[in-house]
Design an enzyme around this catalytic site. Structure first.
Site, mmCIF file in Angstrom:
data_model
loop_
_atom_site.group_PDB
_atom_site.id
_atom_site.type_symbol
_atom_site.label_atom_id
_atom_site.label_comp_id
_atom_site.label_asym_id
_atom_site.label_seq_id
_atom_site.Cartn_x
_atom_site.Cartn_y
_atom_site.Cartn_z
ATOM 1 N N CYS A 46 0.822 -1.217 0.000
ATOM 2 C CA CYS A 46 0.000 0.000 0.000
ATOM 3 C C CYS A 46 0.853 1.264 0.000
ATOM 4 O O CYS A 46 0.603 2.208 -0.741
ATOM 5 C CB CYS A 46 -0.923 0.007 1.213
ATOM 6 N N LYS A 121 -5.348 2.961 7.878
ATOM 7 C CA LYS A 121 -5.354 3.872 9.025
ATOM 8 C C LYS A 121 -4.452 5.077 8.814
ATOM 9 O O LYS A 121 -4.548 6.052 9.560
ATOM 10 C CB LYS A 121 -4.941 3.126 10.304
ATOM 11 N N CYS A 191 -5.327 -1.696 -1.438
ATOM 12 C CA CYS A 191 -6.225 -2.775 -1.868
ATOM 13 C C CYS A 191 -7.294 -2.258 -2.827
ATOM 14 O O CYS A 191 -7.908 -1.222 -2.589
ATOM 15 C CB CYS A 191 -6.857 -3.436 -0.661
ATOM 16 N N SER A 468 -13.169 -5.332 7.786
ATOM 17 C CA SER A 468 -12.445 -4.755 6.666
ATOM 18 C C SER A 468 -13.440 -4.208 5.656
ATOM 19 O O SER A 468 -14.580 -4.669 5.571
ATOM 20 C CB SER A 468 -11.584 -5.835 6.008
#
EC number: 4.2.1.9
Length: 555
Positions: A46, A121, A191, A468
């Site tokens: 990521c 986050k 993602c 998630s």
């Protein structure tokens, strides 16, 4: 300039000497100083590319007449830590990142702040810190990953999680699982569905804290470099006009963000994070706002995990500006709200708007995929303060079944993989809330295993933890109050009948109040999981999920 306290005057000669050592020249002392918080790590895809992206950002800031200073903040991968004790660190890291940004902004008295984020986050964490810093600032998202591919179908990380359940059920071979694992993540980026990172990236554009259209650009798309450099001009304007996030973040801005999440079937994590951001901005926002906005906002984007397309394909279709354009046309956004550029949201959407001919990702409101948005808030004797369901991920609107009660995700996962969860069961995972875990871990491993085994439509799951953005199915999280503080979920016993009524917004255990009172009298609190260090401090200070799992202020 605020930074003049650091760099100007006779007594600051020692500070200037130190700044010269890191490349500040004579002419640079007259420029605004800007902090760039880079959440780069080479420990996950990521944020893997943010080191390079930061160089383009700093080049753009310099071209705009600013002087940037880069610093780091922690980044926890939900995808890597999922289903392990490491998942406790995920939500905790949001607060640590916000504190880090605030600390640097105050310690160096910077004139502006930029958050460079990617994983789940790091986006709300940098945003909270930028708002709290009290100076002009913005948040830039590193972008979505390109989809993987196997046997002619596009893959994201969720397909890997679900393949675990498929393998456990004997639906695919070990070799097929390995091929999916190898092909799902082809490079850097977050993602690739409307999971938490892409949901929050879109929400920040709707808020006005990120440039409209920027966050939708994928991580490895050639346009990303140019747009990142251009962002320097936006911050330079904001600093010149002392235009701070708290000057344009209003209640209507937050309702815009909620509508964007609802219209795209976005992650339930957005509820936690937008509540936390509203607190930083001093704006009133509640769980009920999410439910009310979702009731009147249809789902207009066919995005994974519940839909067909990836975030990369959304960008190709027209990106976030296309979604906002459709919502504005239907009167579902407050277009007059200002953004970080000083222009209104409607003006920014017009500047960024484009639509790929023949695209099938985003629909007009009158041809919506679902009549109501993706977020539902349930209340009842199991969740007096509320619980959250992502309706876009399920077709069922009612469910009743026996409770299968587990005090950890690991215990539930073991039963799922052994085939001991049956159609009609209501899986309950408790003591995994903000204080109990602590850190309110996500349940993607177990929910994906349930779906992978083919039980998605036939099994419900309740938890005081969270999910998630990749979760789909009848999964209800954020139950408040949590088990650790004696919430009703702590009183459940194996076999209790649980009723879920989505239309009526109710979540209830079918027991008389007298029985619940008897159980409450017998209930005893559990000892904390940590008694020293960061996690102990977090557990002592964190509030419940219906308040965004933010930390208590001392006053």
């Amino acid at each position: 300039m605020r930074s003049d306290q650091i760099k100007k005057g006779l007594k600051q000669a020692p500070a200037r000497a130190m700044l010269r050592a890191v490349g500040v020249g004579d002419e640079d002392f007259g420029r605004p100083f800007v902090g760039v918080v880079n959440t780069f790590t080479d420990g996950m895809p990521c944020n893997f590319h943010l080191r390079e992206l930061a160089q383009h950002l700093k080049a753009g800031l310099r071209e705009a007449g600013l002087f940037p200073f880069e610093f780091g903040a922690p980044a926890i991968s939900d995808g890597i830590s999922m289903g392990t004790p490491g998942m406790r660190a995920s939500l905790v890291s949001r607060e640590v990142i916000a504190d880090s940004v605030e600390l640097i902004a105050q310690g160096y008295l910077y004139d502006g702040m930029v958050g460079l984020s990617a994983c789940d986050k790091t986006i709300p964490g940098t945003a909270m810190g930028v708002i709290r810093s009290g100076v002009p600032g913005m948040v830039l998202y590193g972008g979505t990953i390109a989809p993987g591919e196997w046997q002619g179908r596009k893959l994201t990380i969720v397909e890997v999680f679900e393949a675990v359940g498929q393998r456990a059920a004997g639906k695919i071979s070990e070799e097929e699982l390995l091929e999916i694992e190898r092909r799902a993540i082809p490079g850097p980026g977050a993602c690739g569905g409307q999971y938490t990172a892409n949901t929050m990236a879109m929400a920040l554009e709707a808020l006005g804290l990120s440039p409209v259209g920027y966050n939708a650009i994928p991580a490895v798309h050639p346009e990303k470099e140019r747009a990142t450099k251009e962002a320097g001009k936006i911050l330079a304007w904001a600093i010149a006009h002392d235009w701070k996030p708290k000057d344009f973040l209003t209640r209507k801005s937050f309702l815009n963000a909620v509508a964007a999440v609802a219209a795209t079937g976005g992650s339930t994590n957005a509820v936690l994070h937008l509540l936390a951001l509203a607190k930083e901005a001093g704006v009133e926002l509640s769980l009920d706002d999410f439910d009310q906005i979702s009731r009147k906002t249809p789902v207009i984007a066919d995005l994974r995990p519940w839909g067909t397309y990836t975030a990369w394909e959304l960008y190709e279709a027209g990106g976030t500006a296309l979604v906002f354009k459709r919502l504005l046309e239907a009167g579902l956004l407050f277009g007059e709200e200002k953004t970080l550029t000083g222009r209104t949201l409607a003006e920014e959407v017009e500047r960024a708007y484009r639509e790929q001919e023949g695209q099938k990702v985003v629909f007009p409101v009158e041809k919506a995929l679902k009549p109501h948005g993706g977020l539902v808030v349930l209340k009842g004797n199991l969740a007096p303060q509320g619980a959250v369901l992502k309706l876009a991920g399920t077709e069922r609107t009612s469910f009743e079944g026996p409770a299968r009660v587990f005090d950890s995700e690991e215990a539930a996962m073991e039963k799922v993989l052994k085939g001991e969860i049956r159609p009609g069961d209501v899986v309950v995972i408790r003591y995994v809330g903000p204080k109990g875990a602590p850190g309110m871990p996500e349940m993607l491993s177990v929910t994906s295993a349930i779906v992978g085994e083919g039980l998605g439509p036939e099994v419900a799951l309740l938890t005081d933890g969270r999910f998630s953005g990749g979760t789909r199915g009848l999964m209800i999280g954020h139950i408040a109050p949590e088990a650790f503080v004696g919430g009703p979920i702590a009183l459940l016993e194996e076999g209790d009948r649980i009723r879920i009524d989505v239309e009526g917004r109710r979540l209830e255990v079918l027991l008389p109040e007298e029985e619940l009172e008897r159980r409450r009298a017998r209930w005893r609190p559990r000892p904390p999981a940590f008694t020293h260090g960061l996690f102990a401090r977090y557990a002592a200070l964190v509030r419940q999920a219906d308040e965004g799992a933010v930390l208590e202020d001392p006053l």
